[in-house]
Design an enzyme around this catalytic site. Structure first.
Site, PDB file in Angstrom:
ATOM      1  CG  HIS A   8      -0.265  -0.284   2.526  1.00 50.30           C
ATOM      2  ND1 HIS A   8       0.653   0.579   3.065  1.00 50.30           N
ATOM      3  CD2 HIS A   8      -0.348  -1.335   3.382  1.00 50.30           C
ATOM      4  CE1 HIS A   8       1.086   0.096   4.222  1.00 50.30           C
ATOM      5  NE2 HIS A   8       0.515  -1.070   4.432  1.00 50.30           N
ATOM      6  CG  HIS A  67       4.292  -1.743   1.901  1.00 42.09           C
ATOM      7  ND1 HIS A  67       2.970  -2.123   1.985  1.00 42.09           N
ATOM      8  CD2 HIS A  67       4.931  -2.388   2.899  1.00 42.09           C
ATOM      9  CE1 HIS A  67       2.826  -2.970   2.981  1.00 42.09           C
ATOM     10  NE2 HIS A  67       3.991  -3.142   3.561  1.00 42.09           N
ATOM     11  N   GLY A 113       9.492   0.991   8.545  1.00 44.98           N
ATOM     12  CA  GLY A 113       8.509   2.016   8.872  1.00 44.98           C
ATOM     13  C   GLY A 113       8.413   2.271  10.374  1.00 44.98           C
ATOM     14  CE  LYS A 132       0.227   0.427  11.381  1.00 45.20           C
ATOM     15  NZ  LYS A 132       0.834  -0.898  11.454  1.00 45.20           N
ATOM     16  CG  LEU A 145      -1.794   4.050   4.709  1.00 50.24           C
ATOM     17  CD1 LEU A 145      -1.199   4.109   3.312  1.00 50.24           C
ATOM     18  CD2 LEU A 145      -3.304   4.007   4.614  1.00 50.24           C
ATOM     19  CB  SER A 146      -2.103  -1.543   8.837  1.00 45.65           C
ATOM     20  OG  SER A 146      -2.106  -2.936   9.095  1.00 45.65           O
ATOM     21  CB  SER A 147      -1.190  -5.460   4.968  1.00 40.91           C
ATOM     22  OG  SER A 147      -0.052  -4.881   4.374  1.00 40.91           O
TER      23      SER A 147
END
Ligand code: PAF
Length: 280
Positions: free
Chosen positions: A27, A30, A143, A145, A180-182
């Site tokens: 996403h 990435h 990242g 996050k 954002l996260s998968s």
């Protein structure tokens, strides 16, 4: 773009190679890591992306089986992002059936994510060490996050003398604040709305911090109050910790920083994490 599916087909290079290790389901977050890798590689260097859903870092009964694996989309994403090498091995390529080694960080891994997910960081460190050996990057981008992961990888690089520079990518957010996260793809519309509670809780901590609050308990309570108002949110942990040691903070001395972080199960159980560095 060269695609390597086996260890022996990874191209050897004398060029500067910057690696963005991922588990796929790529996403914009990435995309940002790849952009940073491109910048660090420069016109002469090359960008490598690995896509490997690493079974070692999932708990038994976790979401390993259902973790998204959109192969063709990910490949297209990498092509469009100007990736030079895509390494996407199968599990049997990475782990022999009698694989019996591990890289275990024994201090930072015991709090936060490590406490809730025993063995998770052993799996992460083991696979990242393998990726570093296999791809020989000059630098690798992680990242923010996954702040704890980043801290542990830095520690691994320092303690085991990997000749790899660690580069940080800032968390990328949706316009409404959701990191954002998968795993966001697991959320139904009501859960997607409820998931905003993570960034709201962090914003509450930031508000108190900016107003001069330096008591760890009161900062944690500010986040917990926000979470308590969202019926679909089931907090796992809420933390205000030292950004270096990841130890929970009480009174924060003048000039000190703190890492506010949290893990929350949303609705049917999607577990999301987020964090915010509170700087002096
Ligand atoms: O952050 C991730 O996506 C994974 O933990 C990593 C670093 C690719 C290791 O599997």
């Amino acid at each position: 773009m060269e695609i390597a599916r086996t260890v022996s087909s990874v191209p050897v290079t004398a060029k500067r190679r910057i690696l963005a290790p991922t588990m796929g389901a790529l996403h914009r977050g990435h995309g940002e890591l790849i952009r940073i890798a491109r910048q660090a590689a420069g016109p002469e260097g090359e960008v490598a992306v690995s896509i490997f859903v690493n079974p070692l870092q999932f708990a038994p009964g976790g979401d390993y089986a259902k973790y998204p694996r959109p192969e063709a989309d990910d490949e297209e994403f990498c092509r469009k992002a100007g990736v030079d090498i895509l390494f996407r091995p199968g599990v049997e390529e990475m782990y022999a059936s009698d694989f019996s080694m591990a890289v275990d960080e024994t201090s930072l891994s015991h709090t936060l994510e490590g406490k809730s997910r025993p063995g998770h960081f052993r799996g992460v460190c083991t696979v990242v060490a393998k990726l570093f050996h296999l791809l020989s990057p000059t630098a690798a981008v992680f990242g923010e996050k996954d702040f704890q992961q980043l801290a542990i990888i830095r520690r691994m690089v320092r303690d085991l003398n990997f000749p790899v520079r660690i580069v940080v990518g800032a968390t990328v957010r949706e316009p409404d604040g959701l990191a954002l996260s998968s795993r966001n793809s697991y959320l139904d519309p009501a859960e997607r709305q409820a998931a905003l509670v993570l960034s709201r809780a962090l914003a509450a901590a930031r508000g108190r911090w900016d107003a001069g609050e330096r008591d760890g308990d009161r900062l944690r309570a500010a986040m917990q109050d926000v979470l308590a108002a969202e019926p679909l949110a089931h907090p796992d942990y809420v933390s205000v910790a030292d950004p270096e040691s990841l130890v929970e903070l009480g009174a924060i001395p003048p000039g000190g920083a703190a890492l506010a972080s949290l893990a929350v199960r949303i609705g049917r159980g999607t577990r999301l994490i987020d964090n915010l560095l509170l700087e002096p």
